[in-house]
Scaffold this active site. Structure first.
Site, PDB file in Angstrom:
ATOM      1  N   SER A  68       9.992  75.627  62.610  1.00  0.00           N
ATOM      2  CA  SER A  68       9.559  76.647  63.552  1.00  0.00           C
ATOM      3  C   SER A  68       8.969  77.850  62.804  1.00  0.00           C
ATOM      4  O   SER A  68       8.014  77.701  62.058  1.00  0.00           O
ATOM      5  CB  SER A  68      10.741  77.051  64.443  1.00  0.00           C
ATOM      6  N   ASP A 101       8.581  70.327  63.625  1.00  0.00           N
ATOM      7  CA  ASP A 101       8.429  70.618  65.047  1.00  0.00           C
ATOM      8  C   ASP A 101       7.764  71.968  65.316  1.00  0.00           C
ATOM      9  O   ASP A 101       8.303  72.808  66.039  1.00  0.00           O
ATOM     10  CB  ASP A 101       9.781  70.550  65.757  1.00  0.00           C
ATOM     11  N   HIS A 140      13.833  70.428  69.842  1.00  0.00           N
ATOM     12  CA  HIS A 140      13.152  71.292  68.881  1.00  0.00           C
ATOM     13  C   HIS A 140      13.870  71.314  67.534  1.00  0.00           C
ATOM     14  O   HIS A 140      13.233  71.403  66.485  1.00  0.00           O
ATOM     15  CB  HIS A 140      13.046  72.698  69.459  1.00  0.00           C
TER      16      HIS A 140
END
Length: 362
Positions: A169, A194, A319
């Site tokens: 992220s 992700d 996620h």
């Protein structure tokens, strides 16, 4: 009071307790009737306390037995770092977490790395995990400079043979911007977990609504883990190690208030695709499930500029794919690093091929 009446009241109290409606007075009355004689201490609470103690013991033991911890100071900022050295010489996997998370989000990933030549280095972003002090500037450029400092300190202390960056992220955005700004022969590859620019920028639009609904605190660490399992995570074993690290355990409040970062959100992911694709060395993008790649990533994938792995398992991963599927991610990361760093070893261990012509593979 008849046995039937008692049974009825017990069912009512059990249902109220499940809904969080039972009062302290009712709990005390139930305890006194049952002969426990300890006000405010029910068997359920005692069990919960035991569970919490086990969770915290496991969490603390993992940190102390798996890593060598060091603090790197820069002005008023102190960065907490964790280093797990491999048994045999080889490269180092440097991991960067996302906003609101901490190094322990990679705990299960570290535990599932089996390559005895691969070391792991983790660091807590300022305001997160064990890091403390410093200003409240969470712009991408500042976070990149923070990482640049941390990596330089690590290199000077441990002299790694090679480095692979793995960022989840926001951590991925930091690493992609870092390799775009700084050139280093030590950095051999970049792995993003992700994170897709277009999706990330869009998700920031709903972030304020998510933060408004975020509980301010929890009654216990087990309750905090349960909330994460219902909201963000799918792997409880990982949650037992990652969740305690993001809370002030004495008050069970969040260490990081993500609302403080809102003024800097627009800087976080802009240019991510360009930064990733322009890195001239090996690149890997790992996604939790099928999602639309933006135009630049789609073209880059068609041109073979990076490797793409998609774990199309929406029921078991989200996620935080490295927490939900740590064995799968570890295996793919090890394979990628081995292929780049030791091609001969990759052919032998992963493909079962031993070249007959001699010489080295480049």
């Amino acid at each position: 009071m008849s046995d039937l009446h008692k049974a009825f009241l017990q069912r009512v109290k059990k249902r109220e307790s499940e809904l969080g409606l039972s009062s302290l007075e009712e709990e005390e009355e139930e305890e006194n009737e049952s002969g426990t004689g300890v006000a405010g201490s029910t068997p359920r609470k005692s069990t919960t306390n035991k569970i919490d103690l086990n969770i915290l013991s496991e969490y603390k033991q993992f940190k102390t037995t798996q890593f060598v911890t060091e603090e790197y100071s820069r002005g008023s900022s102190v960065f907490q770092t964790y280093f797990k050295k491999s048994k045999n010489p080889g490269p180092v996997l440097v991991c960067g977490h996302g906003a609101g998370s901490s190094s322990m989000t990679f705990a299960e990933l570290c535990r599932n790395i089996s390559d005895e030549t691969l070391s792991v280095f983790l660091y807590d972003m300022k305001g997160h995990g064990g890091s403390h002090g410093g200003d409240k500037d969470f712009s991408l450029d500042t976070l990149v400079e923070d990482f640049h400092f941390v990596l330089e300190e690590f290199v000077s202390k441990h002299h790694p043979l090679g480095i692979f960056l793995l960022g989840h992220s926001l951590g991925g955005a930091i690493f992609a911007k870092y390799v775009h700004k700084y050139t280093s022969d030590l950095v051999r590859g970049l792995i993003l977990l992700d994170i897709v620019e277009e999706t990330a920028v869009t998700s920031l639009n709903v972030m304020p609504f998510f933060l408004e609904k975020l509980p301010k605190s929890f009654p216990s660490i087990s309750e905090a883990i349960n909330w994460h399992m219902n909201s963000l995570l799918f792997n409880q074993q990982s949650a037992r190690l990652s969740v305690p690290d993001i809370f002030n355990l004495d008050a069970m409040t969040w260490k990081m208030d993500l609302k403080q970062t809102e003024p800097y959100w627009e800087t976080w992911f802009t240019g991510l695709s360009n930064n990733f694709l322009s890195f001239p060395k090996a690149k890997l993008l790992i996604l939790a499930a099928h999602e639309t790649l933006d135009k630049k990533l789609t073209i880059g994938q068609m041109q073979g500029k990076y490797e793409l792995v998609v774990f199309n398992n929406s029921q078991r991963s989200g996620h935080f794919v490295h927490e939900d599927l740590p064995k799968h991610v570890a295996l793919r990361v090890e394979e990628f690093i081995c292929k780049v760093y030791s091609p001969e070893k990759y052919m032998k261990d992963h493909l079962g091929i031993v070249p007959k012509w001699g010489g080295k593979i480049t």
